[in-house]
Write a protein that holds these residues in place. Structure first.
Motif, PDB file in Angstrom:
ATOM      1  N   SER A 121      48.188  63.024  29.932  1.00  0.00           N
ATOM      2  CA  SER A 121      49.399  63.821  30.135  1.00  0.00           C
ATOM      3  C   SER A 121      50.401  63.134  31.052  1.00  0.00           C
ATOM      4  O   SER A 121      51.531  63.605  31.197  1.00  0.00           O
ATOM      5  CB  SER A 121      49.028  65.184  30.721  1.00  0.00           C
ATOM      6  N   HIS A 122      49.994  62.020  31.675  1.00  0.00           N
ATOM      7  CA  HIS A 122      50.860  61.304  32.616  1.00  0.00           C
ATOM      8  C   HIS A 122      50.431  59.840  32.592  1.00  0.00           C
ATOM      9  O   HIS A 122      49.248  59.533  32.402  1.00  0.00           O
ATOM     10  CB  HIS A 122      50.688  61.892  34.028  1.00  0.00           C
ATOM     11  N   PRO A 123      51.362  58.919  32.794  1.00  0.00           N
ATOM     12  CA  PRO A 123      50.988  57.497  32.767  1.00  0.00           C
ATOM     13  C   PRO A 123      49.892  57.131  33.743  1.00  0.00           C
ATOM     14  O   PRO A 123      49.099  56.233  33.478  1.00  0.00           O
ATOM     15  CB  PRO A 123      52.301  56.784  33.105  1.00  0.00           C
ATOM     16  N   PHE A 124      49.818  57.818  34.885  1.00  0.00           N
ATOM     17  CA  PHE A 124      48.761  57.504  35.854  1.00  0.00           C
ATOM     18  C   PHE A 124      47.385  57.777  35.259  1.00  0.00           C
ATOM     19  O   PHE A 124      46.434  57.033  35.521  1.00  0.00           O
ATOM     20  CB  PHE A 124      48.949  58.309  37.140  1.00  0.00           C
ATOM     21  N   GLU A 125      47.257  58.814  34.459  1.00  0.00           N
ATOM     22  CA  GLU A 125      45.977  59.095  33.810  1.00  0.00           C
ATOM     23  C   GLU A 125      45.596  57.962  32.855  1.00  0.00           C
ATOM     24  O   GLU A 125      44.412  57.617  32.730  1.00  0.00           O
ATOM     25  CB  GLU A 125      46.049  60.418  33.054  1.00  0.00           C
ATOM     26  N   ALA A 126      46.562  57.380  32.197  1.00  0.00           N
ATOM     27  CA  ALA A 126      46.279  56.261  31.301  1.00  0.00           C
ATOM     28  C   ALA A 126      45.700  55.083  32.072  1.00  0.00           C
ATOM     29  O   ALA A 126      44.806  54.382  31.584  1.00  0.00           O
ATOM     30  CB  ALA A 126      47.560  55.844  30.572  1.00  0.00           C
ATOM     31  N   VAL A 127      46.178  54.858  33.292  1.00  0.00           N
ATOM     32  CA  VAL A 127      45.667  53.760  34.102  1.00  0.00           C
ATOM     33  C   VAL A 127      44.219  54.017  34.499  1.00  0.00           C
ATOM     34  O   VAL A 127      43.377  53.110  34.450  1.00  0.00           O
ATOM     35  CB  VAL A 127      46.552  53.571  35.351  1.00  0.00           C
ATOM     36  N   ILE A 128      43.900  55.237  34.900  1.00  0.00           N
ATOM     37  CA  ILE A 128      42.523  55.562  35.281  1.00  0.00           C
ATOM     38  C   ILE A 128      41.578  55.298  34.116  1.00  0.00           C
ATOM     39  O   ILE A 128      40.455  54.812  34.300  1.00  0.00           O
ATOM     40  CB  ILE A 128      42.425  57.024  35.730  1.00  0.00           C
ATOM     41  N   ARG A 129      42.019  55.558  32.910  1.00  0.00           N
ATOM     42  CA  ARG A 129      41.162  55.321  31.750  1.00  0.00           C
ATOM     43  C   ARG A 129      40.954  53.831  31.482  1.00  0.00           C
ATOM     44  O   ARG A 129      39.981  53.441  30.843  1.00  0.00           O
ATOM     45  CB  ARG A 129      41.744  56.016  30.525  1.00  0.00           C
ATOM     46  N   LEU A 130      41.869  52.992  31.972  1.00  0.00           N
ATOM     47  CA  LEU A 130      41.674  51.556  31.854  1.00  0.00           C
ATOM     48  C   LEU A 130      40.529  51.078  32.742  1.00  0.00           C
ATOM     49  O   LEU A 130      39.875  50.079  32.445  1.00  0.00           O
ATOM     50  CB  LEU A 130      42.953  50.805  32.232  1.00  0.00           C
ATOM     51  N   SER A 131      40.296  51.789  33.838  1.00  0.00           N
ATOM     52  CA  SER A 131      39.254  51.381  34.777  1.00  0.00           C
ATOM     53  C   SER A 131      38.598  52.610  35.395  1.00  0.00           C
ATOM     54  O   SER A 131      38.793  52.904  36.581  1.00  0.00           O
ATOM     55  CB  SER A 131      39.837  50.493  35.880  1.00  0.00           C
ATOM     56  N   PRO A 132      37.806  53.347  34.611  1.00  0.00           N
ATOM     57  CA  PRO A 132      37.157  54.539  35.180  1.00  0.00           C
ATOM     58  C   PRO A 132      36.059  54.206  36.179  1.00  0.00           C
ATOM     59  O   PRO A 132      35.663  55.059  36.959  1.00  0.00           O
ATOM     60  CB  PRO A 132      36.587  55.243  33.943  1.00  0.00           C
ATOM     61  N   ARG A 133      35.566  52.981  36.139  1.00  0.00           N
ATOM     62  CA  ARG A 133      34.547  52.538  37.098  1.00  0.00           C
ATOM     63  C   ARG A 133      35.041  51.262  37.762  1.00  0.00           C
ATOM     64  O   ARG A 133      35.293  50.252  37.105  1.00  0.00           O
ATOM     65  CB  ARG A 133      33.214  52.266  36.394  1.00  0.00           C
ATOM     66  N   TYR A 134      35.186  51.297  39.080  1.00  0.00           N
ATOM     67  CA  TYR A 134      35.556  50.110  39.844  1.00  0.00           C
ATOM     68  C   TYR A 134      34.744  50.144  41.128  1.00  0.00           C
ATOM     69  O   TYR A 134      35.130  50.763  42.125  1.00  0.00           O
ATOM     70  CB  TYR A 134      37.056  50.098  40.141  1.00  0.00           C
ATOM     71  N   LEU A 135      33.595  49.502  41.079  1.00  0.00           N
ATOM     72  CA  LEU A 135      32.682  49.454  42.204  1.00  0.00           C
ATOM     73  C   LEU A 135      32.506  47.994  42.637  1.00  0.00           C
ATOM     74  O   LEU A 135      33.342  47.160  42.320  1.00  0.00           O
ATOM     75  CB  LEU A 135      31.363  50.131  41.823  1.00  0.00           C
ATOM     76  N   PHE A 136      31.443  47.698  43.368  1.00  0.00           N
ATOM     77  CA  PHE A 136      31.325  46.359  43.940  1.00  0.00           C
ATOM     78  C   PHE A 136      31.294  45.272  42.873  1.00  0.00           C
ATOM     79  O   PHE A 136      31.917  44.209  43.035  1.00  0.00           O
ATOM     80  CB  PHE A 136      30.070  46.288  44.808  1.00  0.00           C
ATOM     81  N   ASP A 137      30.617  45.512  41.761  1.00  0.00           N
ATOM     82  CA  ASP A 137      30.540  44.488  40.714  1.00  0.00           C
ATOM     83  C   ASP A 137      31.923  44.128  40.197  1.00  0.00           C
ATOM     84  O   ASP A 137      32.257  42.943  40.028  1.00  0.00           O
ATOM     85  CB  ASP A 137      29.671  44.962  39.557  1.00  0.00           C
ATOM     86  N   GLU A 138      32.732  45.154  39.922  1.00  0.00           N
ATOM     87  CA  GLU A 138      34.072  44.907  39.380  1.00  0.00           C
ATOM     88  C   GLU A 138      34.976  44.254  40.430  1.00  0.00           C
ATOM     89  O   GLU A 138      35.759  43.342  40.120  1.00  0.00           O
ATOM     90  CB  GLU A 138      34.678  46.218  38.889  1.00  0.00           C
ATOM     91  N   LEU A 139      34.883  44.725  41.668  1.00  0.00           N
ATOM     92  CA  LEU A 139      35.681  44.122  42.737  1.00  0.00           C
ATOM     93  C   LEU A 139      35.289  42.660  42.943  1.00  0.00           C
ATOM     94  O   LEU A 139      36.156  41.784  43.059  1.00  0.00           O
ATOM     95  CB  LEU A 139      35.484  44.901  44.037  1.00  0.00           C
ATOM     96  N   LEU A 140      33.998  42.391  42.985  1.00  0.00           N
ATOM     97  CA  LEU A 140      33.536  41.023  43.197  1.00  0.00           C
ATOM     98  C   LEU A 140      34.001  40.094  42.073  1.00  0.00           C
ATOM     99  O   LEU A 140      34.412  38.954  42.322  1.00  0.00           O
ATOM    100  CB  LEU A 140      32.011  40.997  43.303  1.00  0.00           C
ATOM    101  N   ALA A 141      33.967  40.602  40.843  1.00  0.00           N
ATOM    102  CA  ALA A 141      34.448  39.792  39.715  1.00  0.00           C
ATOM    103  C   ALA A 141      35.912  39.441  39.893  1.00  0.00           C
ATOM    104  O   ALA A 141      36.340  38.308  39.602  1.00  0.00           O
ATOM    105  CB  ALA A 141      34.219  40.532  38.402  1.00  0.00           C
ATOM    106  N   ASP A 142      36.716  40.374  40.388  1.00  0.00           N
ATOM    107  CA  ASP A 142      38.132  40.098  40.626  1.00  0.00           C
ATOM    108  C   ASP A 142      38.307  39.122  41.792  1.00  0.00           C
ATOM    109  O   ASP A 142      39.086  38.164  41.711  1.00  0.00           O
ATOM    110  CB  ASP A 142      38.890  41.391  40.899  1.00  0.00           C
ATOM    111  N   MET A 143      37.588  39.355  42.872  1.00  0.00           N
ATOM    112  CA  MET A 143      37.727  38.495  44.052  1.00  0.00           C
ATOM    113  C   MET A 143      37.381  37.045  43.738  1.00  0.00           C
ATOM    114  O   MET A 143      37.932  36.118  44.355  1.00  0.00           O
ATOM    115  CB  MET A 143      36.830  38.996  45.185  1.00  0.00           C
TER     116      MET A 143
END
Length: 351
Positions: free
Chosen positions: A40-62
């Motif tokens: 219903s809002h663009p911000f919700e679309a962003v959350i669906r792009l990354s519903p899980r962002y924990l240490f594994d995902e952060l570490l992969a980015d770092m």
């Protein structure tokens, strides 16, 4: 939603050390699944792009190519204490993030230091009683550095979408200021998120508490959606004047980023294929250069705001955009913008 996959950009200046001073961690199972209704809002679309962002995902980015040596965690309502006194529920977020920081500090995952500093949440409308909650956060982690109590609000609910509903004028409220007064005596900082039309409230708050370290998140969030659709460029001068007024206050710093969010509504947001770093730098340049000119490099720090800024680009591309924007800076200035300001203001311990 799905987006076209593009080859990863080559890393610019791969040896430039970075402290990412603003990211989140979360797990939102309710945002997963093909059966979900359209956002219903663009911000919700962003959350669906990354519903899980924990240490594994952060570490992969770092470790995706840029030399990100440490990060600062920013509160987002994650892992609150279930069943606790409502005032103390946010302490669970600090406990959770401290565990992630301890995992990273073990060295098992390399030399990076995720969540080396932690910014939590306390409801400052508790007044003087907020001190007890602040002390509970401090007891929960030696990495705790301060809080954020967001005030983002607008009369048009279409601007904030799922985050709409806050009453206006929070930072002028007497009970809030009674709680705010507890920060400086404990050596704690205050992160603020509010929108461009509200920035005068922050000027007033900072003048009332000149000894409290305040960090403005997301360059004050210029707006280009909802009631402000098509008005972002016309409002640039107003935004710039408010930024200059904030920069005149010596204990106020600025996080340079957050422009990949839904709220400014740049063409790069949710574009398909995702925008390259050249386009991001071009769109963001007037805001970035205004902030650095006003605050100076020693009070500015580039921020990722991940995973929220995934709405415009991946982590590699975002830092490439910032490096393009800083291309004309000296080596000393780059050190401040990418590393030094964040390390000093958040007291990031890398020993």
């Amino acid at each position: 939603m799905t987006r076209t996959l593009t080859p990863p950009e080559p890393i610019l200046e791969p040896d430039l050390p970075i402290i990412d001073p603003h990211h989140h961690l979360w797990d939102r199972p309710g945002a997963r699944g093909a059966e979900l209704p359209p956002p219903s809002h663009p911000f919700e679309a962003v959350i669906r792009l990354s519903p899980r962002y924990l240490f594994d995902e952060l570490l992969a980015d770092m470790t995706s190519g840029h030399k990100v040596v440490a990060t600062v965690y920013m509160e987002c309502g994650a892992m609150y204490r279930r069943g606790a006194d409502p005032a103390y529920r946010p302490v669970g977020e600090t406990e959770f993030v401290n565990g992630v920081a301890a995992m990273s500090a073990s060295g098992l995952y390399g030399d990076v230091r995720a969540c080396a500093a932690i910014v939590g949440h306390v409801d400052l409308t508790l007044g003087a009683a907020a001190r007890g909650v602040l002390e509970a956060h401090m007891a929960a982690s030696p990495r705790f550095r301060g809080i954020r109590h967001a005030a983002a609000s607008d009369p048009d609910p279409a601007v904030l979408g799922p985050m709409a509903g806050r009453a206006p004028g929070l930072y002028r409220d007497a009970r809030f200021r009674e709680g705010f007064a507890q920060l400086a005596p404990l050596g704690l900082s205050f992160d603020t998120w509010l929108l461009e039309p509200q920035l005068d409230d922050l000027v007033d708050l900072a003048k009332a508490f000149p000894d409290t370290q305040i960090i403005l998140d997301h360059v004050g969030t210029p707006l280009g959606l909802g009631a402000y659709t098509g008005q972002r460029e016309a409002r640039f001068g107003t935004w710039r004047q408010k930024i200059q007024a904030l920069a005149a206050l010596p204990k106020l710093a600025c996080k340079v980023g957050g422009l990949a969010m839904a709220f400014p509504a740049f063409p790069s947001f949710l574009s398909d294929p995702p925008a390259p770093s050249e386009q991001l730098a071009r769109e963001w340049r007037p805001y970035v250069e205004t902030c650095i000119e006003a605050f100076g490099v020693d009070r500015c720090m580039f921020e990722s705001n991940f995973p929220v800024d995934l709405g415009a680009c991946d982590y590699r591309t975002l830092w490439n955009a910032f490096k393009r924007l800083a291309a004309g800076a000296s080596a000393t200035e780059k050190t401040a913008l990418f590393f030094g300001s964040a390390q000093r203001i958040y007291r990031v311990d890398l020993t």
